[in-house]
Write an enzyme that holds these catalytic residues in place. Sequence first.
Site, PDB file in Angstrom:
ATOM      1  N   ASP A 135      33.396  18.236  -3.811  1.00  0.00           N
ATOM      2  CA  ASP A 135      33.183  18.542  -5.026  1.00  0.00           C
ATOM      3  C   ASP A 135      30.793  18.768  -4.025  1.00  0.00           C
ATOM      4  O   ASP A 135      30.048  19.245  -5.190  1.00  0.00           O
ATOM      5  CB  ASP A 135      32.345  17.643  -5.911  1.00  0.00           C
ATOM      6  CG  ASP A 135      31.695  17.543  -7.297  1.00  0.00           C
ATOM      7  OD1 ASP A 135      31.478  19.546  -7.528  1.00  0.00           O
ATOM      8  OD2 ASP A 135      30.361  16.951  -7.381  1.00  0.00           O
ATOM      9  N   CYS A 190      47.880  19.338 -24.383  1.00  0.00           N
ATOM     10  CA  CYS A 190      46.796  19.461 -25.131  1.00  0.00           C
ATOM     11  C   CYS A 190      47.763  19.539 -26.411  1.00  0.00           C
ATOM     12  O   CYS A 190      47.316  19.531 -27.456  1.00  0.00           O
ATOM     13  CB  CYS A 190      45.621  20.206 -24.756  1.00  0.00           C
ATOM     14  SG  CYS A 190      44.858  19.829 -23.551  1.00  0.00           S
ATOM     15  N   CYS A 196      38.987  15.415 -28.602  1.00  0.00           N
ATOM     16  CA  CYS A 196      37.543  15.639 -27.277  1.00  0.00           C
ATOM     17  C   CYS A 196      36.978  15.605 -28.272  1.00  0.00           C
ATOM     18  O   CYS A 196      35.748  15.789 -27.938  1.00  0.00           O
ATOM     19  CB  CYS A 196      38.859  15.925 -26.577  1.00  0.00           C
ATOM     20  SG  CYS A 196      39.027  17.202 -25.917  1.00  0.00           S
ATOM     21  N   CYS A 216      25.545  18.600 -23.092  1.00  0.00           N
ATOM     22  CA  CYS A 216      27.183  18.168 -22.224  1.00  0.00           C
ATOM     23  C   CYS A 216      25.640  16.820 -22.182  1.00  0.00           C
ATOM     24  O   CYS A 216      25.217  16.116 -21.260  1.00  0.00           O
ATOM     25  CB  CYS A 216      27.253  18.537 -21.301  1.00  0.00           C
ATOM     26  SG  CYS A 216      28.231  17.307 -19.847  1.00  0.00           S
TER      27      CYS A 216
HETATM   28 FE1  SF4 Z   1      43.347  17.725 -24.245  1.00  0.00          FE
HETATM   29 FE2  SF4 Z   1      41.120  16.875 -25.061  1.00  0.00          FE
HETATM   30 FE3  SF4 Z   1      43.052  16.072 -26.295  1.00  0.00          FE
HETATM   31 FE4  SF4 Z   1      43.053  14.959 -24.280  1.00  0.00          FE
HETATM   32  S1  SF4 Z   1      42.143  15.242 -26.106  1.00  0.00           S
HETATM   33  S2  SF4 Z   1      45.191  16.025 -24.572  1.00  0.00           S
HETATM   34  S3  SF4 Z   1      41.417  17.294 -23.314  1.00  0.00           S
HETATM   35  S4  SF4 Z   1      42.429  18.136 -26.658  1.00  0.00           S
END
Ligand code: SF4
Length: 345
Positions: A135, A190, A196, A216
Site C-alpha cells: 500500500d 453483491c 453498505c 468518508c
Molecule cells: Fe456488496 Fe455492500 Fe452488500 Fe457487502 S454490504 S455485499 S459490499 S453491497
Amino acid sequence: MSKELAKKIKAEALRLGFTLAGITTPETPPHISTYQNWLDAGRHGSMTYLENERARSRRNNPRLILPECQSILLLAVPYPDPKTATAKPEQGTGKVASYAWNEDYHLLLPEKMKAIVTFIEGEEGHSIPNRWYTDTGPILERDLAQRAGLGWIGKNTCLINPQHGSYFFLAEILLGIELPSDEAINADHCGTCTRCIEACPTQAILPNRTLDANRCISYLTIENKGEIAEELRPKIGAWIFGCDICQMICPWNRFASPVTEAKIDPHPNLITELDLTPQEFNKKFKNNPVKRAKRRGYLRNVAVALGNVGDPAAIPALEKALNDIEPLVRDHARWALDRIKSKRI
Ligand code: SF4
C-alpha cells in the site's frame, strides 16, 4: 511459464502467513478509467499526491515501475474482525478501525515480502528483478487483486473474497519472470444488496464502486490533516481513527477473519485520550497506524467524538483542550463544548 513454480510460490506465501495469493500480468488494470474519472472529479480530497502525472502513468502501466515486470504476485494478509473485540464500545469510549489494532503493517510486511523474493530466487537459482509494495506505491492493487482472482470489488469499494470476506491488507510483488495468471473473479457477488450504501453515515459510497473521500469517515479522521467540515462532524459518531461500518454491515464478513489480537485498546476512554501529551501520544502509538493522524489529528477526532457522545462529564477535559498547543484541537474542542452545552439547555 512454470505452473509448478507458481504453485510453490503460492504455497510459500500461505506458509508465511498470507491468506490469499494470486498472479496477474502487468497489463493496464481493468478499471483504470474509473479511477482516472474519480481523480478528475476531485473525489480524492486533499490527497493531491495521487493526481500527479507520475502517479497516474504508473497506475496505468505497472511496467513503468519495473520495466522487466512480467508477472505480479498479489497477496492478502488478514487483520481483525471488529466483532472479535473483547471490550465492547461503551458510553464515553471511542472506536478505532480494526486494521489499526496491531502493529503498523508497513513495518510487519516487508520481511515477509523479502522472504518470498528470496524463495523465488532460490527456486530459480539466480536473482530476479522485483519491486514490492505494501500500500506504499502508485499501483491499483485492488483492481489487480481482482484480476489475480483474490476477490471482487464490492459496492463498498473493498476487495471481498467469497471465503474470507474483506478484513485484509493487500500487498504486491512485481516480478521479472513469467508466471501463469490466475482466473479473475468477474462475477458480482453483491447482487441486489445495498447494505453498505445505506449504512454509511456520511453517504460517502458512490454508485460506481468508488468513494467520495471528502465524506468518508476513514479519510476525514486519518488522511485529512485540516478541520473536519462542521456538517459532517455529527455523523462521525465515536470513530476516532478510521471506520469499519461498511465492512461490518457486509454479509460476506460473517466469515470472520481468524485474527482476534489487539495490541491497543480498540475502544479507548475519550476523556483520557484528549489529555495525551505529545510525548505520551508518540510513545503510545510508536509502531501503530494511529501515528499517521499525528497527535493534532487524533485529538481533533477525539474532541469531535466527545461532542457527539454529549456527556457533560467531558466538559472539564474539553475546557482544558481550549488551551491545547494545536489550534486544530482547540477549534474542535470549542465545537464539542458548544454542542454538549447546547444539549443541556
Ligand atoms: Fe456488496 Fe455492500 Fe452488500 Fe457487502 S454490504 S455485499 S459490499 S453491497
